[in-house]
Design a protein around this motif. Structure first.
Motif, PDB file in Angstrom:
ATOM      1  N   CYS A   1       0.855  -1.206   0.000  1.00  0.00           N
ATOM      2  CA  CYS A   1       0.000   0.000   0.000  1.00  0.00           C
ATOM      3  C   CYS A   1       0.881   1.243   0.000  1.00  0.00           C
ATOM      4  O   CYS A   1       0.737   2.130   0.849  1.00  0.00           O
ATOM      5  N   SER A   2       1.798   1.299  -0.961  1.00  0.00           N
ATOM      6  CA  SER A   2       2.871   2.302  -0.950  1.00  0.00           C
ATOM      7  C   SER A   2       2.388   3.713  -1.248  1.00  0.00           C
ATOM      8  O   SER A   2       3.042   4.684  -0.875  1.00  0.00           O
ATOM      9  N   GLY A   3       1.255   3.859  -1.955  1.00  0.00           N
ATOM     10  CA  GLY A   3       0.729   5.192  -2.239  1.00  0.00           C
ATOM     11  C   GLY A   3       1.724   6.064  -2.968  1.00  0.00           C
ATOM     12  O   GLY A   3       2.424   5.625  -3.887  1.00  0.00           O
ATOM     13  N   ALA A   4       1.819   7.313  -2.546  1.00  0.00           N
ATOM     14  CA  ALA A   4       2.727   8.267  -3.180  1.00  0.00           C
ATOM     15  C   ALA A   4       4.175   8.064  -2.771  1.00  0.00           C
ATOM     16  O   ALA A   4       5.062   8.779  -3.255  1.00  0.00           O
ATOM     17  N   GLY A   5       4.446   7.117  -1.862  1.00  0.00           N
ATOM     18  CA  GLY A   5       5.821   6.770  -1.537  1.00  0.00           C
ATOM     19  C   GLY A   5       6.402   7.451  -0.322  1.00  0.00           C
ATOM     20  O   GLY A   5       7.613   7.397  -0.119  1.00  0.00           O
ATOM     21  N   GLY A   6       5.573   8.062   0.526  1.00  0.00           N
ATOM     22  CA  GLY A   6       6.110   8.783   1.677  1.00  0.00           C
ATOM     23  C   GLY A   6       6.863   7.892   2.644  1.00  0.00           C
ATOM     24  O   GLY A   6       7.976   8.220   3.076  1.00  0.00           O
ATOM     25  N   LEU A   7       6.275   6.741   2.996  1.00  0.00           N
ATOM     26  CA  LEU A   7       6.941   5.838   3.932  1.00  0.00           C
ATOM     27  C   LEU A   7       8.182   5.230   3.301  1.00  0.00           C
ATOM     28  O   LEU A   7       9.239   5.159   3.937  1.00  0.00           O
ATOM     29  N   ALA A   8       8.090   4.808   2.046  1.00  0.00           N
ATOM     30  CA  ALA A   8       9.243   4.210   1.364  1.00  0.00           C
ATOM     31  C   ALA A   8      10.383   5.211   1.225  1.00  0.00           C
ATOM     32  O   ALA A   8      11.557   4.862   1.412  1.00  0.00           O
ATOM     33  N   LEU A   9      10.050   6.455   0.904  1.00  0.00           N
ATOM     34  CA  LEU A   9      11.085   7.481   0.791  1.00  0.00           C
ATOM     35  C   LEU A   9      11.768   7.694   2.130  1.00  0.00           C
ATOM     36  O   LEU A   9      12.998   7.806   2.206  1.00  0.00           O
ATOM     37  N   GLY A  10      10.982   7.753   3.208  1.00  0.00           N
ATOM     38  CA  GLY A  10      11.568   7.924   4.528  1.00  0.00           C
ATOM     39  C   GLY A  10      12.468   6.767   4.905  1.00  0.00           C
ATOM     40  O   GLY A  10      13.551   6.956   5.468  1.00  0.00           O
ATOM     41  N   LEU A  11      12.044   5.540   4.585  1.00  0.00           N
ATOM     42  CA  LEU A  11      12.881   4.374   4.877  1.00  0.00           C
ATOM     43  C   LEU A  11      14.166   4.405   4.054  1.00  0.00           C
ATOM     44  O   LEU A  11      15.240   4.043   4.549  1.00  0.00           O
ATOM     45  N   GLU A  12      14.053   4.838   2.804  1.00  0.00           N
ATOM     46  CA  GLU A  12      15.260   4.987   1.983  1.00  0.00           C
ATOM     47  C   GLU A  12      16.218   5.986   2.628  1.00  0.00           C
ATOM     48  O   GLU A  12      17.437   5.757   2.696  1.00  0.00           O
ATOM     49  N   GLN A  13      15.686   7.084   3.118  1.00  0.00           N
ATOM     50  CA  GLN A  13      16.526   8.095   3.771  1.00  0.00           C
ATOM     51  C   GLN A  13      17.153   7.557   5.052  1.00  0.00           C
ATOM     52  O   GLN A  13      18.213   8.024   5.477  1.00  0.00           O
ATOM     53  N   ALA A  14      16.492   6.560   5.666  1.00  0.00           N
ATOM     54  CA  ALA A  14      17.023   5.940   6.880  1.00  0.00           C
ATOM     55  C   ALA A  14      18.041   4.841   6.568  1.00  0.00           C
ATOM     56  O   ALA A  14      18.580   4.236   7.495  1.00  0.00           O
TER      57      ALA A  14
ATOM     58  N   LYS B   1      -5.469  17.271 -10.517  1.00  0.00           N
ATOM     59  CA  LYS B   1      -5.314  17.931  -9.223  1.00  0.00           C
ATOM     60  C   LYS B   1      -5.903  17.135  -8.063  1.00  0.00           C
ATOM     61  O   LYS B   1      -5.216  16.891  -7.054  1.00  0.00           O
ATOM     62  N   THR B   2      -7.151  16.711  -8.164  1.00  0.00           N
ATOM     63  CA  THR B   2      -7.774  16.018  -7.037  1.00  0.00           C
ATOM     64  C   THR B   2      -7.072  14.696  -6.744  1.00  0.00           C
ATOM     65  O   THR B   2      -6.828  14.352  -5.580  1.00  0.00           O
ATOM     66  N   ALA B   3      -6.728  13.945  -7.787  1.00  0.00           N
ATOM     67  CA  ALA B   3      -6.036  12.661  -7.591  1.00  0.00           C
ATOM     68  C   ALA B   3      -4.641  12.876  -7.005  1.00  0.00           C
ATOM     69  O   ALA B   3      -4.182  12.083  -6.167  1.00  0.00           O
ATOM     70  N   ARG B   4      -3.971  13.921  -7.410  1.00  0.00           N
ATOM     71  CA  ARG B   4      -2.643  14.211  -6.871  1.00  0.00           C
ATOM     72  C   ARG B   4      -2.745  14.591  -5.397  1.00  0.00           C
ATOM     73  O   ARG B   4      -1.967  14.120  -4.558  1.00  0.00           O
ATOM     74  N   TYR B   5      -3.716  15.452  -5.081  1.00  0.00           N
ATOM     75  CA  TYR B   5      -3.878  15.846  -3.683  1.00  0.00           C
ATOM     76  C   TYR B   5      -4.253  14.651  -2.812  1.00  0.00           C
ATOM     77  O   TYR B   5      -3.782  14.522  -1.685  1.00  0.00           O
ATOM     78  N   ARG B   6      -5.090  13.755  -3.347  1.00  0.00           N
ATOM     79  CA  ARG B   6      -5.509  12.587  -2.572  1.00  0.00           C
ATOM     80  C   ARG B   6      -4.290  11.715  -2.231  1.00  0.00           C
ATOM     81  O   ARG B   6      -4.161  11.223  -1.105  1.00  0.00           O
ATOM     82  N   GLN B   7      -3.384  11.516  -3.193  1.00  0.00           N
ATOM     83  CA  GLN B   7      -2.174  10.734  -2.926  1.00  0.00           C
ATOM     84  C   GLN B   7      -1.330  11.389  -1.838  1.00  0.00           C
ATOM     85  O   GLN B   7      -0.830  10.711  -0.929  1.00  0.00           O
ATOM     86  N   ILE B   8      -1.187  12.705  -1.926  1.00  0.00           N
ATOM     87  CA  ILE B   8      -0.388  13.432  -0.934  1.00  0.00           C
ATOM     88  C   ILE B   8      -1.039  13.359   0.438  1.00  0.00           C
ATOM     89  O   ILE B   8      -0.380  13.086   1.459  1.00  0.00           O
ATOM     90  N   GLY B   9      -2.356  13.583   0.497  1.00  0.00           N
ATOM     91  CA  GLY B   9      -3.046  13.602   1.782  1.00  0.00           C
ATOM     92  C   GLY B   9      -3.030  12.269   2.503  1.00  0.00           C
ATOM     93  O   GLY B   9      -3.067  12.225   3.739  1.00  0.00           O
ATOM     94  N   HIS B  10      -2.949  11.166   1.760  1.00  0.00           N
ATOM     95  CA  HIS B  10      -2.932   9.840   2.373  1.00  0.00           C
ATOM     96  C   HIS B  10      -1.530   9.386   2.769  1.00  0.00           C
ATOM     97  O   HIS B  10      -1.386   8.379   3.467  1.00  0.00           O
ATOM     98  N   ALA B  11      -0.523  10.090   2.328  1.00  0.00           N
ATOM     99  CA  ALA B  11       0.850   9.606   2.497  1.00  0.00           C
ATOM    100  C   ALA B  11       1.332   9.697   3.948  1.00  0.00           C
ATOM    101  O   ALA B  11       0.883  10.554   4.720  1.00  0.00           O
ATOM    102  N   THR B  12       2.251   8.821   4.280  1.00  0.00           N
ATOM    103  CA  THR B  12       3.027   8.972   5.511  1.00  0.00           C
ATOM    104  C   THR B  12       4.087  10.037   5.271  1.00  0.00           C
ATOM    105  O   THR B  12       4.819   9.958   4.281  1.00  0.00           O
TER     106      THR B  12
END
Length: 331
Positions: free
Chosen positions: A10-23, A294-305
Motif C-alpha cells: 500500500c505504498s501510495g505516493a511513496g512517503g513511507l518508502a522514501l523515509g525508509l530509503e533516507q534511513a 489535481k484532485t487525484a494528486r492531492y488525494r495521494q499526498i493527503g494519504h501519504a506517511t
C-alpha cells in the motif's frame, strides 16, 4: 555494512518508502493497487521494483524477491469512523490491516512496521485488530509495541498523529525505542510555504507567512467516493481560516502580484494551498512529482506517511535490528 532491505505494501505516493530509503533501507518490492500511485513511484524512483496490484491479491510465492527481507512496511489507508465513510469502505481498510499480518506469516521479515490512524494504537474500536495482531505475531516469534507519533515532532509543518505498530524478532525487540523528536520548535505553515507563496511576486507573501504562525492541521486525502479536494473537516477549515487560507478547495497556482489578500472579505480574500504546497506540508522534497490531475494528486499526498516520520521510524527499527542506524546513502 549492507543496507537493510524492505517490502512496502500500500505504498501510495511513496512517503513511507522514501523515509525508509533516507534511513538507509533498500526496497526489494513496493506495491499499490492505484495506477496513478504506481506511476508516481516509478516517475520518482525508476529503479524501484514497483508492482501494480492489490494487497488482498498479492501472492509472495510469485515474487520471491519479497522473502528474506529485514522489514515489512505498510502505510495503510487511514481507517475512518463510520461517520465519515461508508461501512463497505471501512471494512476493506480493516481487511488490509489483517492482510498485512497474514503477509508476515508468508515472508517472515525480521521486523514489521504498520502505520495508520492514532486510534489504532489505543482506541476501543480497534481492540479486535490489536488482539488479532498480538496473537499472530507472538505465535510467529515477534515482540511488539504500539505507539503514537506526531509528524510535527519531526520537522513536518503539520499536526498529524499516527498510530504505529512495530514488531521485531524476539530477542531484539527490547532494543526498539520510539523515535524521539528531532526538532525543538514546530515548523509553521508560514515557515514552510512562505517562499513558494512569494514565487510569483505576491507582495503580501511575508505578511501572510507571519499570520500563518502555527503548524497545519492534519491534511485529509479523502475518499475516491467524495468530490473534489479540500483540506479537511470543518474544524480544520476553521483553523486554516485563522491563517487566511480558504481550505474548501485546493488552488491551481500560488497568488500573483495582483492578488489582494483580505480574509475579512471571506473566502474570496483568502489564499489557496496548491498540491505542491500540500506536499511540502507533508514533508516531501520539492523534487517529488505526483501523477494525475489535481484532485487525484492531492488525494495521494493527503494519504501519504510524511517521509520524515518514515525516516525516524526506520532509524529506530534499524537500531533495534543492528544496534546502530542503518547505512544511509540518501542522508
Amino acid at each position: 555494512m549492507k543496507p537493510l532491505t524492505f517490502v512496502d505494501v500500500c505504498s501510495g505516493a511513496g512517503g513511507l518508502a522514501l523515509g525508509l530509503e533516507q534511513a538507509g533501507f533498500e526496497p526489494r518490492l513496493l506495491l499499490d493497487h492505484d495506477e496513478l500511485a504506481v506511476t508516481t513511484l516509478r516517475m520518482n524512483r525508476p529503479r524501484w521494483n514497483v508492482l501494480h496490484t492489490d494487497l488482498l491479491d498479492f501472492d509472495p510465492t510469485d515474487h520471491p524477491v519479497s522473502y528474506d527481507v529485514d522489514l515489512l512496511a505498510a502505510g495503510l489507508p487511514r481507517v475512518k469512523s463510520s461517520a465519515t465513510v461508508g461501512r463497505v469502505e471501512s471494512e476493506v481498510e480493516e481487511r488490509l490491516l489483517e492482510a498485512t499480518i497474514y503477509l508476515v506469516h508468508a515472508i517472515r521479515p525480521r521486523a514489521v512496521l504498520i502505520e495508520n490512524v492514532p486510534g489504532l494504537a489505543h482506541a476501543d474500536a480497534y481492540q479486535r485488530f490489536r488482539d488479532f495482531a498480538r496473537a499472530e505475531l507472538v505465535h510467529l516469534g515477534y515482540d511488539f509495541s504500539w505507539c503514537v507519533v506526531n509528524a510535527v515532532d519531526f520537522g513536518v509543518p503539520q499536526n498529524r498523529k499516527q498510530g504505529v505498530l512495530v514488531a521485531v524478532e524476539r530477542g531484539r525487540a527490547q532494543e526498539f525505542r520510539v523515535p524521539t523528536p528531532t526538532v525543538r520548535e514546530p515548523v509553521t505553515v508560514g515557515d514552510a510555504l512562505g517562499p513558494s507563496m512569494a514565487a510569483r511576486g505576491w507582495p503580501d507573501a511575508a505578511r501572510w507567512a507571519a499570520q500563518a504562525d502555527q503548524p497545519a492541521p492534519t491534511l485529509v486525502g479523502g475518499s475516491k467516493n467524495r468530490g473534489g479536494a479540500d483540506l479537511g473537516p470543518t474544524g480544520a477549515k476553521r483553523k486554516w481560516a485563522t491563517m487566511g487560507v480558504d481550505a474548501h478547495t485546493v488552488g491551481d497556482e500560488v497568488p500573483g502580484p495582483d492578488f489582494v489578500w483580505d480574509p475579512d472579505l471571506g473566502r474570496g480574500g483568502m489564499v489557496k494551498i496548491t498540491v505542491e504546497q500540500a506536499a511540502l506540508l507533508q514533508g516531501f522534497p520539492s523534487s517529488w512529482e505526483v501523477a494525475g490531475r489535481k484532485t487525484a494528486r492531492y488525494r495521494q499526498i493527503g494519504h501519504a506517511t510524511p517521509p520524515p516520520v518514515g525516516r525516524a521510524l526506520g532509524r529506530s527499527v534499524a537500531e533495534a535490528l543492528c544496534g546502530e542506524p542503518a547505512l544511509s546513502a540518501a542522508g
